[in-house]
Design a protein around this motif. Structure first.
Motif, PDB file in Angstrom:
ATOM      1  N   SER A   1    -127.390   4.566 -25.033  1.00  0.00           N
ATOM      2  CA  SER A   1    -127.801   4.803 -26.423  1.00  0.00           C
ATOM      3  C   SER A   1    -127.246   6.131 -26.916  1.00  0.00           C
ATOM      4  CB  SER A   1    -129.325   4.816 -26.527  1.00  0.00           C
ATOM      5  OG  SER A   1    -129.858   5.929 -25.836  1.00  0.00           O
ATOM      6  N   ILE A   2    -127.108   6.219 -28.220  1.00  0.00           N
ATOM      7  CA  ILE A   2    -126.537   7.414 -28.827  1.00  0.00           C
ATOM      8  C   ILE A   2    -127.452   8.603 -28.677  1.00  0.00           C
ATOM      9  CG2 ILE A   2    -127.459   7.125 -31.157  1.00  0.00           C
ATOM     10  CD1 ILE A   2    -123.915   8.209 -30.133  1.00  0.00           C
ATOM     11  N   ASP A   3    -128.763   8.330 -28.523  1.00  0.00           N
ATOM     12  CA  ASP A   3    -129.715   9.441 -28.356  1.00  0.00           C
ATOM     13  C   ASP A   3    -129.468  10.167 -27.048  1.00  0.00           C
ATOM     14  OD1 ASP A   3    -130.877   8.828 -30.766  1.00  0.00           O
ATOM     15  OD2 ASP A   3    -132.365   7.475 -29.873  1.00  0.00           O
ATOM     16  N   GLU A   4    -129.069   9.420 -25.997  1.00  0.00           N
ATOM     17  CA  GLU A   4    -128.809  10.060 -24.714  1.00  0.00           C
ATOM     18  C   GLU A   4    -127.525  10.891 -24.751  1.00  0.00           C
ATOM     19  OE1 GLU A   4    -129.500   7.510 -21.207  1.00  0.00           O
ATOM     20  OE2 GLU A   4    -130.011   5.937 -22.655  1.00  0.00           O
ATOM     21  N   LEU A   5    -126.632  10.601 -25.693  1.00  0.00           N
ATOM     22  CA  LEU A   5    -125.388  11.372 -25.826  1.00  0.00           C
ATOM     23  C   LEU A   5    -125.480  12.452 -26.898  1.00  0.00           C
ATOM     24  CD1 LEU A   5    -122.814   8.421 -25.780  1.00  0.00           C
ATOM     25  CD2 LEU A   5    -123.388   9.941 -23.877  1.00  0.00           C
ATOM     26  N   ALA A   6    -126.598  12.518 -27.586  1.00  0.00           N
ATOM     27  CA  ALA A   6    -126.710  13.384 -28.765  1.00  0.00           C
ATOM     28  C   ALA A   6    -126.493  14.846 -28.419  1.00  0.00           C
ATOM     29  CB  ALA A   6    -128.078  13.188 -29.432  1.00  0.00           C
ATOM     30  N   SER A   7    -127.093  15.301 -27.292  1.00  0.00           N
ATOM     31  CA  SER A   7    -126.979  16.729 -26.958  1.00  0.00           C
ATOM     32  C   SER A   7    -125.522  17.108 -26.678  1.00  0.00           C
ATOM     33  CB  SER A   7    -127.847  17.041 -25.742  1.00  0.00           C
ATOM     34  OG  SER A   7    -127.398  16.292 -24.597  1.00  0.00           O
ATOM     35  N   ASP A   8    -124.797  16.236 -25.936  1.00  0.00           N
ATOM     36  CA  ASP A   8    -123.393  16.541 -25.646  1.00  0.00           C
ATOM     37  C   ASP A   8    -122.546  16.502 -26.916  1.00  0.00           C
ATOM     38  OD1 ASP A   8    -123.828  16.859 -22.939  1.00  0.00           O
ATOM     39  OD2 ASP A   8    -123.647  14.700 -22.547  1.00  0.00           O
ATOM     40  N   ILE A   9    -122.811  15.504 -27.770  1.00  0.00           N
ATOM     41  CA  ILE A   9    -122.058  15.401 -29.033  1.00  0.00           C
ATOM     42  C   ILE A   9    -122.306  16.636 -29.887  1.00  0.00           C
ATOM     43  CG2 ILE A   9    -121.828  14.106 -31.195  1.00  0.00           C
ATOM     44  CD1 ILE A   9    -122.428  11.575 -29.599  1.00  0.00           C
ATOM     45  N   LYS A  10    -123.536  17.110 -29.901  1.00  0.00           N
ATOM     46  CA  LYS A  10    -123.864  18.287 -30.703  1.00  0.00           C
ATOM     47  C   LYS A  10    -123.136  19.522 -30.187  1.00  0.00           C
ATOM     48  CE  LYS A  10    -127.754  20.937 -32.528  1.00  0.00           C
ATOM     49  NZ  LYS A  10    -129.213  21.107 -32.532  1.00  0.00           N
ATOM     50  N   LYS A  11    -123.027  19.644 -28.845  1.00  0.00           N
ATOM     51  CA  LYS A  11    -122.294  20.791 -28.282  1.00  0.00           C
ATOM     52  C   LYS A  11    -120.828  20.765 -28.725  1.00  0.00           C
ATOM     53  CE  LYS A  11    -125.104  21.323 -24.088  1.00  0.00           C
ATOM     54  NZ  LYS A  11    -125.088  21.236 -22.617  1.00  0.00           N
ATOM     55  N   VAL A  12    -120.261  19.573 -28.722  1.00  0.00           N
ATOM     56  CA  VAL A  12    -118.851  19.468 -29.107  1.00  0.00           C
ATOM     57  C   VAL A  12    -118.659  19.818 -30.588  1.00  0.00           C
ATOM     58  CG1 VAL A  12    -116.899  17.893 -29.406  1.00  0.00           C
ATOM     59  CG2 VAL A  12    -118.297  17.781 -27.330  1.00  0.00           C
ATOM     60  N   THR A  13    -119.462  19.213 -31.427  1.00  0.00           N
ATOM     61  CA  THR A  13    -119.285  19.427 -32.872  1.00  0.00           C
ATOM     62  C   THR A  13    -119.626  20.850 -33.298  1.00  0.00           C
ATOM     63  OG1 THR A  13    -121.520  18.564 -33.233  1.00  0.00           O
ATOM     64  CG2 THR A  13    -119.692  17.013 -33.419  1.00  0.00           C
ATOM     65  N   SER A  14    -120.658  21.440 -32.668  1.00  0.00           N
ATOM     66  CA  SER A  14    -121.068  22.797 -33.057  1.00  0.00           C
ATOM     67  C   SER A  14    -120.061  23.856 -32.620  1.00  0.00           C
ATOM     68  CB  SER A  14    -122.450  23.104 -32.475  1.00  0.00           C
ATOM     69  OG  SER A  14    -122.416  23.069 -31.048  1.00  0.00           O
ATOM     70  N   ASN A  15    -119.305  23.560 -31.550  1.00  0.00           N
ATOM     71  CA  ASN A  15    -118.336  24.550 -31.057  1.00  0.00           C
ATOM     72  C   ASN A  15    -116.915  24.310 -31.590  1.00  0.00           C
ATOM     73  OD1 ASN A  15    -119.530  26.471 -28.821  1.00  0.00           O
ATOM     74  ND2 ASN A  15    -120.542  24.471 -28.560  1.00  0.00           N
ATOM     75  N   GLU A  16    -116.713  23.150 -32.237  1.00  0.00           N
ATOM     76  CA  GLU A  16    -115.348  22.846 -32.689  1.00  0.00           C
ATOM     77  C   GLU A  16    -114.845  23.861 -33.715  1.00  0.00           C
ATOM     78  OE1 GLU A  16    -112.782  19.490 -35.105  1.00  0.00           O
ATOM     79  OE2 GLU A  16    -114.975  19.585 -35.270  1.00  0.00           O
ATOM     80  N   GLY A  17    -115.697  24.229 -34.681  1.00  0.00           N
ATOM     81  CA  GLY A  17    -115.276  25.175 -35.709  1.00  0.00           C
ATOM     82  C   GLY A  17    -114.867  26.515 -35.133  1.00  0.00           C
ATOM     83  N   SER A  18    -115.662  27.010 -34.167  1.00  0.00           N
ATOM     84  CA  SER A  18    -115.328  28.301 -33.535  1.00  0.00           C
ATOM     85  C   SER A  18    -114.000  28.200 -32.798  1.00  0.00           C
ATOM     86  CB  SER A  18    -116.453  28.704 -32.570  1.00  0.00           C
ATOM     87  OG  SER A  18    -117.671  28.843 -33.251  1.00  0.00           O
ATOM     88  N   PHE A  19    -113.811  27.078 -32.107  1.00  0.00           N
ATOM     89  CA  PHE A  19    -112.552  26.901 -31.364  1.00  0.00           C
ATOM     90  C   PHE A  19    -111.345  26.898 -32.320  1.00  0.00           C
ATOM     91  CE2 PHE A  19    -109.162  24.374 -29.505  1.00  0.00           C
ATOM     92  CZ  PHE A  19    -109.056  24.948 -28.253  1.00  0.00           C
TER      93      PHE A  19
END
Length: 603
Positions: free
Chosen positions: A151-169
């Motif tokens: 389920s997408i809920d189980e992947l939510a934390s990892d997806i959030k890490k990727v999206t939140s750090n993309e701008g800084s990268f």
């Protein structure tokens, strides 16, 4: 020259040779040093473009990785999840490889192993963000491999890490790319300074060599040459003085012999009395007309022709011009009936005070005359061919007019007629009691009406516009460019440089308008251009119109000429119209450089 002088010249020559060797060696050494320094710097700079490209690609890869991870929330079926997982693995692998190679170097990618302190500090700052995205991405891959339909809920934390750090990268990677670019520019600036310094050094060396080597050498060589020329002049003068008497003695004899031989062997030469009796005939003249010099008391015209009419004509020429002289062409006939054409001159001549003669000097021009006759025949054939071609062009014009009428009829029937029928049915189907449907149909009818107006404009656009007859060619061309720009979506501009607004003859105006219209249509249909500029200017006697486009261009020499009405009729019609108004048309084009059509019309 004395022995002492020869010894001095030898020493001077040896000294000059050594100086030349030193000068050339200095130039060669400066060139070699400059090449070594420049090539050494270029070898160091060779990988800069690759580094900048890979660093710039990291931004794209990070965005692609984020997009693919976020796309997991869109697809819940196993097939798409597995496909996305493989794409994420490939993108992550290339992203990781490029990131590590930028820091530690990679021979296969052409990346150097060393970075500047500024670049290394920026990588130290970006590595934590990179590690966070990397770990989150690997976690997502691992979870998908264990459970594709997670389920997408189980992947939510990892997806959030990727999206939140993309701008800084992305921001930090932009700074790294910019730093690479700055360092590359600094290297280029240093190379320019080095090249300029080496150029100044080379020029100084050349100036010094000119001042201290070449200039003294040139003066020495000049003095030596002056001595040699003086000695040569003295030798020539001595030889001239020795041969002068012998040459003077033999000169008159050779001239007389040469003149006699030239007259007898190279010219058609004869001497006759004023009444036409032959006195003397040269060898070449005798051979051409097969005349025996032993014959006496014969008229000149009987030798030139056996044809009575030709004899009378030559006799009349001699009789009329025996005092004034004459020059022109004469037709003769040699034995055997073969025609011969002569360029003949009759020159009055008095060998003594009481005796007069006529000199006949002629040259055979049979080949030239036959060529002239052949040219006249070919000219006549060319004229007939042009008339035939003109008939083809006229028939093609009529055919094109018929096609244009059929096109307009087809456009009106298939396009405008069908849209008007649709408009009629839609109007009849309106129910005023159903306000919502009625409003919707009215909007549709507005759109249909707009299309009908556009269709009418398209179908009638190629007809003669009213602006042409009412206001002249300038307003007509201005409207033409605007309407074609609207219909085609291309940027078509008209620029009246000299504010020309005079009226011309109606036929001249319609021909100018049609030529401009054809040139613009060619640029739209065949040139694949996006910008077309029509510029107009005039002087006291000339109206000039230039049509430029930025299309693909072509080779004008390969444009087919119209012989039998096959192809290329647009250009032919343009040339026929410009010829009608007594103007000139110039076509300039190159592959990839666009096309320019220039019209010059007398006013």
């Amino acid at each position: 020259m004395t022995k002492k002088g020869n010894s001095l010249d030898q020493r001077t020559f040896n000294k000059l040779s050594r100086l030349y060797i030193i000068a050339l060696s200095a130039i060669a050494l400066s060139v070699i040093i400059s090449q070594v320094l420049v090539r050494n710097h270029l070898n160091k700079q060779q990988s800069d473009s690759t580094v900048i490209n890979v660093a710039g690609r990291q931004r794209m890869l990070s965005q692609k990785l984020t997009k693919e991870i976020v796309s997991l929330s869109v697809y819940s079926d196993e097939k798409n999840r597995v496909l996305l997982k493989e794409n994420i693995k490939k993108t992550l692998y290339l992203w990781e490889l490029s990131h590590k190679s930028l820091q530690k170097g990679n021979d296969s990618l052409g990346l150097p192993k060393q970075n500047s302190i500024a670049i290394e500090s920026k990588f130290i700052a970006i590595n934590p963000v990179f590690d966070t995205i990397q770990k989150a991405s690997k976690s997502v891959i691992l979870k998908l491999e264990n459970k594709p339909l997670i389920s997408i809920d189980e992947l939510a934390s990892d997806i959030k890490k990727v999206t939140s750090n993309e701008g800084s990268f992305l921001l930090m990677m932009d700074a790294i790319v910019n730093q690479y670019d700055v360092e590359a520019d600094e290297k280029v600036a240093w190379l320019r300074t080095l090249e300029f310094s080496l150029m100044i050094l080379t020029l100084l060396i050349l100036f010094g060599e000119f001042l201290f080597i070449f200039w003294p050498t040139a003066k020495s060589v000049k003095a030596t040459l002056a001595k040699l020329l003086s000695a040569e002049k003295e030798a020539k003068q001595m030889a001239f003085n020795a041969d002068e008497l012998s040459i003077s003695k033999e000169k008159s004899i050779r001239e007389l012999r040469a003149l006699s031989q030239a007259i007898d062997e190279t010219l058609l030469f004869a001497r006759i009395s004023p009444n036409g009796d032959l006195i003397h005939m040269g060898n070449k003249f005798s051979r051409l007309f097969k005349f025996s010099k032993f014959k006496k008391e014969i008229f000149f015209w009987t030798i030139l022709s056996s044809n009575e009419n030709e004899q009378l004509l030559i006799e009349d020429l001699i009789s009329k011009h025996k005092k004034t002289g004459w020059q022109g062409e004469v037709k003769a006939t040699i034995k055997g009936g073969e025609d011969v054409w002569l360029e003949m001159s009759i020159v009055p001549y008095r060998p003594t005070e009481d005796k007069s003669e006529l000199l006949i000097i002629a040259s055979e021009i049979t080949a030239r005359k036959e060529g002239q006759i052949e040219i006249e025949r070919l000219t006549k054939e060319s004229f007939e061919e042009k008339m035939s071609q003109q008939k083809i062009i006229s028939s093609k014009i009529i055919e094109n007019q018929e096609k244009e009428q059929n096109r307009i009829a087809k456009d009106v029937h298939d396009g405008i007629g069908q849209m008007l029928t649709g408009l009629k049915y839609n109007l009849e189907s309106i129910n005023i009691n159903d306000v919502e449907k009625t409003a919707s149909k009215i909007e549709h009818l507005k759109e249909l009406t707009t299309n009908i107006i556009k269709g009418v404009r398209t179908a009638t656009f190629n007809l003669t516009p009213p602006e042409l007859s009412d206001h002249g060619v300038v307003p007509a061309i201005s409207k033409l460019t605007k309407e074609l720009g609207k219909l085609t979506g291309k940027e078509i501009l008209f620029y009246n440089k000299t504010d020309f607004n005079e009226r011309l003859d109606s036929l001249v105006e319609i021909n100018i308008y049609r030529i401009v219209q054809e040139a613009i249509n060619n640029a739209i249909k065949y040139a694949e251009s996006s910008h077309i500029l029509v510029s107009l200017s005039h002087s006291k006697n000339i109206l000039s119109i230039v049509i430029d486009d930025d299309g693909k261009g072509f080779e004008p020499s390969k444009v087919k000429k119209v012989k039998n009405g096959d192809g290329g009729m647009g250009m032919t019609f343009m040339k026929e119209r410009i010829k009608y108004v007594e103007g000139r048309l110039f076509l300039n084009s190159e592959l990839g450089q666009g096309t320019r059509v220039t019209l010059n019309i007398p006013i």
